[in-house]
Design a protein around this motif. Structure first.
Motif, short mmCIF file in Angstrom:
data_model
loop_
_atom_site.label_atom_id
_atom_site.label_comp_id
_atom_site.label_asym_id
_atom_site.label_seq_id
_atom_site.Cartn_x
_atom_site.Cartn_y
_atom_site.Cartn_z
N GLN A 61 0.81 -1.20 0.00
CA GLN A 61 0.00 0.00 0.00
C GLN A 61 0.85 1.26 0.00
O GLN A 61 0.52 2.24 -0.70
CB GLN A 61 -0.93 0.01 1.21
CG GLN A 61 -1.92 1.18 1.19
CD GLN A 61 -2.97 1.08 2.26
OE1 GLN A 61 -2.79 0.38 3.26
NE2 GLN A 61 -4.07 1.78 2.07
N PHE A 62 1.93 1.28 0.76
CA PHE A 62 2.79 2.46 0.78
C PHE A 62 3.34 2.76 -0.62
O PHE A 62 3.35 3.91 -1.07
CB PHE A 62 3.95 2.28 1.76
CG PHE A 62 3.52 2.11 3.19
CD1 PHE A 62 2.43 2.80 3.70
CD2 PHE A 62 4.20 1.23 4.03
CE1 PHE A 62 2.02 2.64 5.02
CE2 PHE A 62 3.80 1.07 5.35
CZ PHE A 62 2.72 1.77 5.85
N ALA A 91 10.57 6.49 14.94
CA ALA A 91 11.12 5.14 14.92
C ALA A 91 11.43 4.70 13.49
O ALA A 91 12.47 4.07 13.24
CB ALA A 91 10.13 4.16 15.57
N ASP A 92 10.53 5.05 12.57
CA ASP A 92 10.74 4.70 11.16
C ASP A 92 11.97 5.39 10.60
O ASP A 92 12.80 4.77 9.92
CB ASP A 92 9.48 5.09 10.38
CG ASP A 92 9.52 4.67 8.92
OD1 ASP A 92 10.29 3.74 8.59
OD2 ASP A 92 8.80 5.26 8.12
N ARG A 93 12.11 6.68 10.90
CA ARG A 93 13.28 7.42 10.40
C ARG A 93 14.57 6.88 10.98
O ARG A 93 15.59 6.77 10.29
CB ARG A 93 13.12 8.91 10.73
CG ARG A 93 14.28 9.76 10.20
CD ARG A 93 14.01 11.24 10.41
NE ARG A 93 13.77 11.57 11.81
CZ ARG A 93 13.57 12.81 12.24
NH1 ARG A 93 13.54 13.82 11.39
NH2 ARG A 93 13.36 13.03 13.53
N PRO A 97 7.21 4.10 5.32
CA PRO A 97 6.98 5.45 4.78
C PRO A 97 8.20 6.37 4.70
O PRO A 97 8.33 7.12 3.73
CB PRO A 97 5.92 6.01 5.73
CG PRO A 97 5.14 4.82 6.14
CD PRO A 97 6.16 3.73 6.30
N TRP A 98 9.09 6.33 5.71
CA TRP A 98 10.21 7.27 5.64
C TRP A 98 11.03 7.07 4.38
O TRP A 98 11.34 8.01 3.65
CB TRP A 98 11.10 7.14 6.88
CG TRP A 98 12.38 7.92 6.75
CD1 TRP A 98 13.62 7.43 6.46
CD2 TRP A 98 12.51 9.34 6.84
NE1 TRP A 98 14.53 8.46 6.38
CE2 TRP A 98 13.87 9.64 6.61
CE3 TRP A 98 11.63 10.38 7.09
CZ2 TRP A 98 14.37 10.95 6.63
CZ3 TRP A 98 12.12 11.68 7.12
CH2 TRP A 98 13.46 11.96 6.90
N LEU A 100 7.37 13.51 -1.77
CA LEU A 100 6.49 13.76 -0.64
C LEU A 100 7.29 14.17 0.59
O LEU A 100 8.38 13.66 0.83
CB LEU A 100 5.68 12.50 -0.32
CG LEU A 100 4.61 12.11 -1.34
CD1 LEU A 100 4.07 10.71 -1.04
CD2 LEU A 100 3.47 13.13 -1.36
N ARG A 101 6.70 15.09 1.36
CA ARG A 101 7.29 15.49 2.63
C ARG A 101 6.16 15.61 3.66
O ARG A 101 5.10 16.15 3.37
CB ARG A 101 8.01 16.84 2.51
CG ARG A 101 9.29 16.78 1.67
CD ARG A 101 10.38 15.97 2.38
NE ARG A 101 11.63 15.95 1.64
CZ ARG A 101 11.99 15.03 0.77
NH1 ARG A 101 11.15 14.02 0.50
NH2 ARG A 101 13.15 15.07 0.16
N SER A 102 6.42 15.11 4.87
CA SER A 102 5.38 15.09 5.91
C SER A 102 5.49 16.31 6.82
O SER A 102 6.52 16.99 6.89
CB SER A 102 5.52 13.82 6.75
OG SER A 102 6.69 13.88 7.55
#
Length: 291
Positions: free
Chosen positions: A179-180, A208-210, A218-219, A230-232
């Motif tokens: 999905q990501f 945690a992901d980063r 996602p990161w 994309l940037r969050s």
């Protein structure tokens, strides 16, 4: 000689007067239009809430934003249709119920609907089983104050797929990874036709992901690469508050960030929205967009 000088002075005065008259007849150049702003939000409204609690959360998040992505709301589709019609909002909550879970709302006074769609991604355990099938939903809007096209993509990834940024070796994790990537590909496919915003509960903690940097989370998929991409909200402005689900920041708003010379929209800030009945807090980001 004096007669000639008087004639020259009169001629010069006439020419100046004519010039002033012509200038006064030419419309002044319009002042540069100021950038317009709008707000986009995301909230996972726990499906187990009673109707009064659900309505309170819905009213809370829609009072803070002009575009809203919701999660876990498929069983409230009929209510949302009536509520949107009565309160001046567009609603996109497509069939089946699993797709309607990821509903999209837009304030009619600020946006027109141009196009919309729903993309099936995966179904880990088969029809009707837990977790439900996953869909990435999107709507293309026209932002009325500027005429710009704005795409809003909304998604909800499977839960219990990571621990400290590390992937759990489960079928639901592989579905989320799928999905990501599909969400990233969808955003990339829309970016040339307008500005792109992505929202949703991704069930992966940002910090945690980063820190761990798993290649299919996602990161790495969305952010850890060069522009445009994309940037969050967390990447740009840090993690605010104590989290969106417990102490984890798992509910995101992204936008497609372009290199400066092609930039028409920018996320200027964001806020965590607490005080919900749901087990999630909301996130609201403010965007500036050029006419």
């Amino acid at each position: 000689m004096q007669h000639r000088r008087r004639w020259s002075a009169r001629s010069a005065g006439a020419l100046v007067g004519t010039a002033v008259l012509l200038v006064s007849l030419v419309p002044a150049a319009p002042a540069a239009a100021a950038n317009a702003t709008f707000r986009a939000a995301t909230l996972n409204i726990l499906y187990e809430l009673n109707q009064a609690q659900f309505t309170q959360d819905l009213q809370l998040i829609t009072s803070r934003a002009d575009l809203v992505g919701l999660n876990e709301v498929g069983n409230r589709r009929a209510f949302l249709q009536d509520w949107a019609a009565a309160n001046g909002w567009w609603l996109y909550a497509p069939e089946p119920t699993q797709a309607a879970n990821e509903a999209l709302l837009a304030r009619k006074s600020m946006f027109d609907v141009l196009d919309k769609g729903s993309d099936f991604v995966c179904d880990t355990n088969g029809p009707g089983e837990v977790p439900p099938a996953r869909y990435n939903n999107w709507v293309r809007y026209r932002h009325k104050p500027t005429g710009r096209s704005v795409f809003h993509l909304n998604a909800h990834a499977n839960a219990s797929i990571e621990s400290g940024g590390r992937p759990e070796d489960l079928p639901r994790t592989r579905c989320a990874e799928q999905q990501f990537q599909a969400l990233k590909d969808l955003a990339a496919s829309k970016k040339d036709a307008g500005q792109v915003i992505v929202s949703g509960d991704l069930n992966v903690d940002f910090s945690a992901d980063r820190a761990y940097g798993y290649a299919k989370f996602p990161w790495q998929v969305f952010e850890a690469n060069e522009l445009p991409n994309l940037r969050s909200c967390y990447n740009l402005y840090g993690e605010k508050g104590t989290g969106t689900h417990g102490n984890r920041h798992i509910d995101y708003i992204y936008f497609w960030k372009r290199v400066e010379e092609y930039r028409e929209m920018w996320m200027t800030d964001y806020a965590i929205v607490g005080g919900t009945n749901s087990d999630h807090n909301g996130v609201v980001a403010t965007f500036s967009i050029t006419p």
